[in-house]
Write an enzyme that holds these catalytic residues in place. Structure first.
Site, mmCIF file in Angstrom:
data_model
loop_
_atom_site.group_PDB
_atom_site.id
_atom_site.type_symbol
_atom_site.label_atom_id
_atom_site.label_comp_id
_atom_site.label_asym_id
_atom_site.label_seq_id
_atom_site.Cartn_x
_atom_site.Cartn_y
_atom_site.Cartn_z
ATOM 1 N N LYS A 206 0.819 -1.218 0.000
ATOM 2 C CA LYS A 206 0.000 0.000 0.000
ATOM 3 C C LYS A 206 0.853 1.270 0.000
ATOM 4 O O LYS A 206 2.043 1.256 0.302
ATOM 5 C CB LYS A 206 -1.004 -0.041 1.162
ATOM 6 C CG LYS A 206 -2.139 -1.010 0.817
ATOM 7 C CD LYS A 206 -3.290 -1.001 1.772
ATOM 8 C CE LYS A 206 -4.380 -1.954 1.246
ATOM 9 N NZ LYS A 206 -5.458 -2.157 2.208
ATOM 10 N N ARG A 241 -3.460 -10.214 4.674
ATOM 11 C CA ARG A 241 -3.894 -10.291 3.268
ATOM 12 C C ARG A 241 -2.773 -9.722 2.413
ATOM 13 O O ARG A 241 -2.489 -8.525 2.474
ATOM 14 C CB ARG A 241 -5.170 -9.467 3.113
ATOM 15 C CG ARG A 241 -5.758 -9.422 1.719
ATOM 16 C CD ARG A 241 -6.986 -8.521 1.693
ATOM 17 N NE ARG A 241 -7.575 -8.468 0.373
ATOM 18 C CZ ARG A 241 -7.146 -7.665 -0.598
ATOM 19 N NH1 ARG A 241 -6.133 -6.846 -0.396
ATOM 20 N NH2 ARG A 241 -7.742 -7.685 -1.772
HETATM 21 N N1 HH2 Z 1 -7.464 -3.908 0.813
HETATM 22 C C1 HH2 Z 1 -7.817 -3.920 -0.485
HETATM 23 C C2 HH2 Z 1 -8.881 -4.705 -0.933
HETATM 24 N N2 HH2 Z 1 -9.578 -5.475 -0.067
HETATM 25 N N3 HH2 Z 1 -9.930 -6.279 2.118
HETATM 26 C C3 HH2 Z 1 -9.610 -6.274 3.415
HETATM 27 N N4 HH2 Z 1 -10.301 -7.049 4.285
HETATM 28 N N5 HH2 Z 1 -8.574 -5.527 3.910
HETATM 29 C C4 HH2 Z 1 -7.839 -4.718 3.087
HETATM 30 O O1 HH2 Z 1 -6.926 -4.024 3.593
HETATM 31 C C5 HH2 Z 1 -8.163 -4.677 1.697
HETATM 32 C C6 HH2 Z 1 -9.242 -5.490 1.236
HETATM 33 C C7 HH2 Z 1 -7.041 -3.089 -1.461
HETATM 34 O O2 HH2 Z 1 -5.959 -3.768 -1.990
HETATM 35 P P1 HH2 Z 1 -5.914 -4.545 -3.400
HETATM 36 O O3 HH2 Z 1 -6.918 -5.639 -3.474
HETATM 37 O O4 HH2 Z 1 -4.520 -4.981 -3.602
HETATM 38 O O5 HH2 Z 1 -6.241 -3.438 -4.466
HETATM 39 P P2 HH2 Z 1 -7.582 -3.014 -5.196
HETATM 40 O O6 HH2 Z 1 -8.599 -2.624 -4.189
HETATM 41 O O7 HH2 Z 1 -7.148 -1.842 -6.055
HETATM 42 O O8 HH2 Z 1 -8.073 -4.170 -6.008
#
Ligand code: HH2
Length: 264
Positions: A206, A241
């Site tokens: 992040k 995660r």
């Molecule tokens: N962060 C993201 C998405 N889902 N779910 C939980 N429970 N906790 C988190 O911190 C979290 C999440 C964002 O990260 P990412 O999936 O890598 O990116 P994007 O939302 O752009 O798909």
């Protein structure tokens, strides 16, 4: 928890897995690397991301969930804010609903989670993805996030969810100033673990990690991501995660071995 983003626009890995074969190869690799569960998402939640219809989200995630469920080895989580997507994903074989809106997005989210009876992740977010980074303000970020999550857990229980199915997540990067809020929230994670539910932490790659290291881009944030995992483990986090499962699993194994030796 290994991340599988079936999106064209996720912040660090968007567009990599738009066909089922590529997604399956990636998912199997995460399992081989040591993931205990895979989190499958069809809508980016990065700041400013465009919303996606339930139909499009299901078109993206269901074939992979069905294919992995047929292989039957690893638990699956659906990363969605929409109850109809969660319902279809659970019917296809997912056992966890990871909801970054903490069951606030739709009027029937709470009832659906209770009815499905699956594990459910309640994550803190200030506002909604389109606007959440506009101007977040807290007086005591860890205390406010803990109070919000305690209230959402109560709401889930009141709707009929089972206590042992509930997970909490501080929502790193969701309506938080990069360093002014994310860092004290991470430092104060015990305020969340003290609530008595298992805590999931998602900080992999992040932006605040880049901010602390010369604005390193997402593909150069592995060291920082592992550092956050270990800081979380030291504060009682139950699951992380992450994109980089192999390196994270190794770091946790070594950390746990040192902790065990210290308490032997
Ligand atoms: N962060 C993201 C998405 N889902 N779910 C939980 N429970 N906790 C988190 O911190 C979290 C999440 C964002 O990260 P990412 O999936 O890598 O990116 P994007 O939302 O752009 O798909």
């Amino acid at each position: 928890m290994g991340i599988v983003n079936l999106t064209p626009d996720s912040f660090s890995d968007g567009g990599r897995l738009t066909d089922l074969d590529a997604a399956l190869v990636h998912a199997r690799q995460l399992i081989a690397d040591g993931a205990d569960i895979l989190d499958i998402g069809g809508e980016s939640t990065r700041p400013g991301a465009a919303p996606v219809s339930a139909e499009e989200e299901m078109r993206r995630v269901l074939p992979l969930i069905q294919a992995l469920a047929a292989e039957g080895r690893t638990p699956l989580s659906i990363d969605t804010m929409k109850p109809q997507v969660a319902r279809a994903a659970v019917a296809a074989g997912a056992g966890m609903w990871n909801d970054v809106s903490a069951l606030r997005f739709a009027p029937d989210s709470l009832a659906t989670a209770a009815e499905l009876g699956c594990d459910v992740v309640l994550m803190h977010m200030l506002g909604e993805p389109r606007t959440m980074q506009a101007e977040p303000v807290y007086a005591d970020v860890a205390g406010e996030v803990a109070a919000f999550l305690a209230a959402r857990a109560e709401a889930a229980l009141a709707a009929g969810a089972a206590r042992e199915r509930i997970w909490l997540d501080p929502g790193i990067g969701f309506g938080k100033h990069l360093t002014g809020h994310n860092l004290p929230l991470l430092a104060g994670l015990e305020r969340l673990t003290a609530l008595g539910y298992p805590v999931l932490l998602g900080a992999s790659r992040k932006a605040f990690i880049g901010r602390l290291d010369g604005d390193a881009p997402p593909d150069q944030r592995l060291g920082g991501s592992v550092a956050v995992t270990l800081a979380g483990a030291a504060r009682g986090v139950a699951m992380v995660r992450v994109h980089d499962v192999r390196e994270t699993a190794q770091a946790l194994k070594v950390w746990a071995a040192i902790e065990a030796a210290g308490s032997a």
